[in-house]
Design a protein around this motif. Structure first.
Motif, PDB file in Angstrom:
ATOM      1  N   GLU A 271       0.826  -1.204   0.000  1.00 47.35           N
ATOM      2  CA  GLU A 271       0.000   0.000   0.000  1.00 47.35           C
ATOM      3  C   GLU A 271       0.863   1.258   0.000  1.00 47.35           C
ATOM      4  O   GLU A 271       0.594   2.218  -0.732  1.00 47.35           O
ATOM      5  N   ASP A 272       1.923   1.247   0.795  1.00 51.78           N
ATOM      6  CA  ASP A 272       2.817   2.410   0.868  1.00 51.78           C
ATOM      7  C   ASP A 272       3.500   2.668  -0.475  1.00 51.78           C
ATOM      8  O   ASP A 272       3.677   3.831  -0.883  1.00 51.78           O
ATOM      9  N   LEU A 273       3.894   1.628  -1.156  1.00 49.05           N
ATOM     10  CA  LEU A 273       4.566   1.792  -2.443  1.00 49.05           C
ATOM     11  C   LEU A 273       3.605   2.307  -3.509  1.00 49.05           C
ATOM     12  O   LEU A 273       3.985   3.134  -4.348  1.00 49.05           O
ATOM     13  N   ARG A 274       2.359   1.853  -3.482  1.00 50.82           N
ATOM     14  CA  ARG A 274       1.371   2.399  -4.407  1.00 50.82           C
ATOM     15  C   ARG A 274       1.133   3.880  -4.114  1.00 50.82           C
ATOM     16  O   ARG A 274       1.051   4.709  -5.040  1.00 50.82           O
ATOM     17  N   ASN A 275       1.038   4.211  -2.848  1.00 46.76           N
ATOM     18  CA  ASN A 275       0.803   5.604  -2.464  1.00 46.76           C
ATOM     19  C   ASN A 275       1.976   6.519  -2.835  1.00 46.76           C
ATOM     20  O   ASN A 275       1.802   7.727  -2.983  1.00 46.76           O
ATOM     21  N   SER A 276       3.157   5.931  -2.984  1.00 38.30           N
ATOM     22  CA  SER A 276       4.329   6.734  -3.351  1.00 38.30           C
ATOM     23  C   SER A 276       4.363   7.056  -4.838  1.00 38.30           C
ATOM     24  O   SER A 276       5.206   7.834  -5.287  1.00 38.30           O
ATOM     25  N   GLY A 277       3.472   6.422  -5.610  1.00 36.67           N
ATOM     26  CA  GLY A 277       3.388   6.718  -7.035  1.00 36.67           C
ATOM     27  C   GLY A 277       3.739   5.581  -7.956  1.00 36.67           C
ATOM     28  O   GLY A 277       3.729   5.748  -9.183  1.00 36.67           O
ATOM     29  N   ALA A 278       4.049   4.402  -7.421  1.00 36.00           N
ATOM     30  CA  ALA A 278       4.328   3.244  -8.279  1.00 36.00           C
ATOM     31  C   ALA A 278       3.079   2.864  -9.055  1.00 36.00           C
ATOM     32  O   ALA A 278       1.974   2.832  -8.509  1.00 36.00           O
ATOM     33  N   ALA A 279       3.242   2.575 -10.334  1.00 33.37           N
ATOM     34  CA  ALA A 279       2.090   2.233 -11.173  1.00 33.37           C
ATOM     35  C   ALA A 279       1.459   0.916 -10.756  1.00 33.37           C
ATOM     36  O   ALA A 279       0.234   0.765 -10.755  1.00 33.37           O
ATOM     37  N   GLY A 280       2.302  -0.054 -10.406  1.00 36.10           N
ATOM     38  CA  GLY A 280       1.796  -1.359 -10.002  1.00 36.10           C
ATOM     39  C   GLY A 280       2.682  -1.975  -8.949  1.00 36.10           C
ATOM     40  O   GLY A 280       3.910  -1.853  -9.021  1.00 36.10           O
ATOM     41  N   VAL A 281       2.074  -2.622  -7.970  1.00 36.39           N
ATOM     42  CA  VAL A 281       2.823  -3.239  -6.875  1.00 36.39           C
ATOM     43  C   VAL A 281       2.238  -4.617  -6.603  1.00 36.39           C
ATOM     44  O   VAL A 281       1.015  -4.772  -6.501  1.00 36.39           O
ATOM     45  N   GLY A 282       3.095  -5.607  -6.472  1.00 39.86           N
ATOM     46  CA  GLY A 282       2.620  -6.953  -6.181  1.00 39.86           C
ATOM     47  C   GLY A 282       3.628  -7.743  -5.382  1.00 39.86           C
ATOM     48  O   GLY A 282       4.749  -7.287  -5.136  1.00 39.86           O
ATOM     49  N   MET A 283       3.233  -8.930  -4.979  1.00 41.91           N
ATOM     50  CA  MET A 283       4.125  -9.846  -4.286  1.00 41.91           C
ATOM     51  C   MET A 283       4.478 -10.980  -5.235  1.00 41.91           C
ATOM     52  O   MET A 283       3.605 -11.535  -5.905  1.00 41.91           O
ATOM     53  N   SER A 284       5.752 -11.313  -5.316  1.00 43.33           N
ATOM     54  CA  SER A 284       6.198 -12.389  -6.185  1.00 43.33           C
ATOM     55  C   SER A 284       6.027 -13.732  -5.503  1.00 43.33           C
ATOM     56  O   SER A 284       6.519 -13.941  -4.386  1.00 43.33           O
ATOM     57  N   SER A 285       5.302 -14.640  -6.164  1.00 40.54           N
ATOM     58  CA  SER A 285       5.076 -15.987  -5.648  1.00 40.54           C
ATOM     59  C   SER A 285       4.515 -15.905  -4.228  1.00 40.54           C
ATOM     60  O   SER A 285       3.575 -15.150  -3.962  1.00 40.54           O
ATOM     61  N   PHE A 286       5.094 -16.662  -3.285  1.00 44.89           N
ATOM     62  CA  PHE A 286       4.671 -16.619  -1.891  1.00 44.89           C
ATOM     63  C   PHE A 286       5.472 -15.608  -1.071  1.00 44.89           C
ATOM     64  O   PHE A 286       5.445 -15.641   0.152  1.00 44.89           O
ATOM     65  N   GLY A 287       6.181 -14.696  -1.759  1.00 47.59           N
ATOM     66  CA  GLY A 287       6.917 -13.658  -1.062  1.00 47.59           C
ATOM     67  C   GLY A 287       8.151 -14.187  -0.360  1.00 47.59           C
ATOM     68  O   GLY A 287       8.570 -15.324  -0.564  1.00 47.59           O
ATOM     69  N   PRO A 288       8.734 -13.315   0.503  1.00 46.80           N
ATOM     70  CA  PRO A 288       8.235 -11.999   0.887  1.00 46.80           C
ATOM     71  C   PRO A 288       8.616 -10.861  -0.054  1.00 46.80           C
ATOM     72  O   PRO A 288       8.351  -9.701   0.242  1.00 46.80           O
ATOM     73  N   THR A 289       9.254 -11.188  -1.213  1.00 48.63           N
ATOM     74  CA  THR A 289       9.668 -10.127  -2.122  1.00 48.63           C
ATOM     75  C   THR A 289       8.462  -9.399  -2.705  1.00 48.63           C
ATOM     76  O   THR A 289       7.533 -10.012  -3.235  1.00 48.63           O
ATOM     77  N   ILE A 290       8.508  -8.076  -2.604  1.00 51.52           N
ATOM     78  CA  ILE A 290       7.501  -7.191  -3.179  1.00 51.52           C
ATOM     79  C   ILE A 290       8.143  -6.474  -4.359  1.00 51.52           C
ATOM     80  O   ILE A 290       9.296  -6.029  -4.257  1.00 51.52           O
ATOM     81  N   TYR A 291       7.432  -6.365  -5.466  1.00 51.57           N
ATOM     82  CA  TYR A 291       7.961  -5.634  -6.620  1.00 51.57           C
ATOM     83  C   TYR A 291       7.070  -4.430  -6.918  1.00 51.57           C
ATOM     84  O   TYR A 291       5.846  -4.495  -6.786  1.00 51.57           O
ATOM     85  N   ALA A 292       7.696  -3.338  -7.283  1.00 51.18           N
ATOM     86  CA  ALA A 292       6.980  -2.129  -7.687  1.00 51.18           C
ATOM     87  C   ALA A 292       7.494  -1.727  -9.060  1.00 51.18           C
ATOM     88  O   ALA A 292       8.708  -1.701  -9.296  1.00 51.18           O
ATOM     89  N   VAL A 293       6.584  -1.427  -9.973  1.00 53.57           N
ATOM     90  CA  VAL A 293       6.950  -1.040 -11.339  1.00 53.57           C
ATOM     91  C   VAL A 293       6.616   0.431 -11.528  1.00 53.57           C
ATOM     92  O   VAL A 293       5.503   0.878 -11.222  1.00 53.57           O
ATOM     93  N   THR A 294       7.579   1.191 -12.029  1.00 54.80           N
ATOM     94  CA  THR A 294       7.391   2.630 -12.173  1.00 54.80           C
ATOM     95  C   THR A 294       8.240   3.138 -13.331  1.00 54.80           C
ATOM     96  O   THR A 294       8.918   2.358 -14.012  1.00 54.80           O
TER      97      THR A 294
END
Length: 330
Positions: A271-294
């Protein structure tokens, strides 16, 4: 001989219902960093593994990588009737059970090194069958092979009759039904918080067994989202549409379950990464890695990631797509 492999993001599984005769299916993206650098040399007998000082610092890596390297090497030696032993040096690596596909990349890297040093040119698909990878998702195998943005078609129910993760499945890698170059100018920021990696091994098997089959309407929803939004967005380099699709995927199908099973910090960080302006944010597989695309607000996203994990620590990696697979360096 040295090999360098990319890593991968697993965006989502597609069909964990099976009503139409197939299960699994996956969507993924190959990324340049983090990567694996592994060197091999012949020895008289046995399998040895040593680690660079940098790789030794990664928590849990030595035991996990040593076991996987030995397991993959012994399978290749048996399958190809080799008589020598091999010594591996891990120069660069990334954390196991982090959602970046280290198990598949590591196993395939070992298999490729052993066969190449014996002057045998074996395809990634054949190697995956030998070392037993790709039993659920074909994303890791194709990332090793060609890189890019990838969609696989899952398995026939006659080949794989139960819902299992790749680590517990003996099915062959599924067919690749789409592979496209991904815009390399899009920035990808990885956030890997220091939280318990609780969904792997037996717990991962339990997750598949306890929550599947998922409702058919969820499969239909995510299939529609992939076909009519995610895929066209990649082909048209439409970052906003791609990001919107990624955000919607997080609350759809099996990805919704994967997210539900995580530490609450994962949800808050996304949620914080989306609020910072990232176009898309998700979790890869079962995590815990989070990816943000911008694109042009990379530092804003990095700053938000730093704030999000300041109490637990972790790693933030700036990377981009890789439209090529693993390569032998020398």
């Amino acid at each position: 001989m040295i090999i360098e492999t990319p890593s991968r993001l697993h965006l989502t599984l597609i069909d964990l219902n099976g009503a139409h005769g197939r299960i699994d299916g996956g969507v993924g993206l190959t990324i340049k960093e983090p990567s694996l650098h592994i060197e091999v040399e012949r020895i008289a007998e046995g399998i040895e593994t040593v680690f660079s000082k940098g790789s030794q610092k990664i928590p849990g890596l030595i035991d996990d990588y040593s076991k996987k390297i030995e397991n993959a090497a012994l399978k290749v030696i048996k399958s190809m009737n080799y008589s020598d032993g091999f010594k591996f040096k891990v120069d660069a690596a990334y954390p196991p059970h982090s959602g970046l596909g280290s198990g598949t990349q590591l196993s395939l890297a070992v298999a490729k090194l052993i066969t190449q040093i014996n002057n045998h040119d074996i395809t990634a698909l054949q190697l995956a069958k030998i070392v037993g990878r790709g039993g659920t998702s074909g994303i890791g195998v194709e990332s090793f092979n060609n890189g890019g943005f990838i969609i696989d078609g899952g398995h026939k129910n006659s080949e794989k009759s139960s819902f299992l993760p790749s680590s517990a499945s003996k099915a062959s890698p599924p067919p690749i039904i789409a592979r496209y170059d991904f815009p390399e100018d899009w920035k990808i920021i990885l956030t890997i918080p220091n939280v318990e990696r609780g969904v792997s091994g037996a717990k991962e098997v339990d997750a598949f067994q306890n929550f599947c089959p998922i409702p058919l309407k969820e499969v239909e929803k995510i299939s529609h989202l992939i076909l009519m939004k995610l895929m066209p967005a990649v082909l048209e380099s439409d970052l906003d549409a791609f990001g919107s699709a990624v955000n919607n995927i997080q609350s759809t199908g099996f990805k919704k379950i994967e997210n539900k099973l995580q530490n609450s910090l994962i949800t808050k960080t996304m949620e914080d990464l989306r609020n910072s302006g990232a176009a898309g944010v998700g979790m890869s597989s079962f995590g815990p890695t989070i990816y943000a695309v911008t694109d042009n607000n990379e530092q804003d996203v990095v700053s938000a990631a730093q704030d999000a994990i300041k109490d637990v620590g972790g790693e933030i990696i700036k990377t981009c797509a890789s439209n090529t697979g693993a390569k032998i360096i020398k």
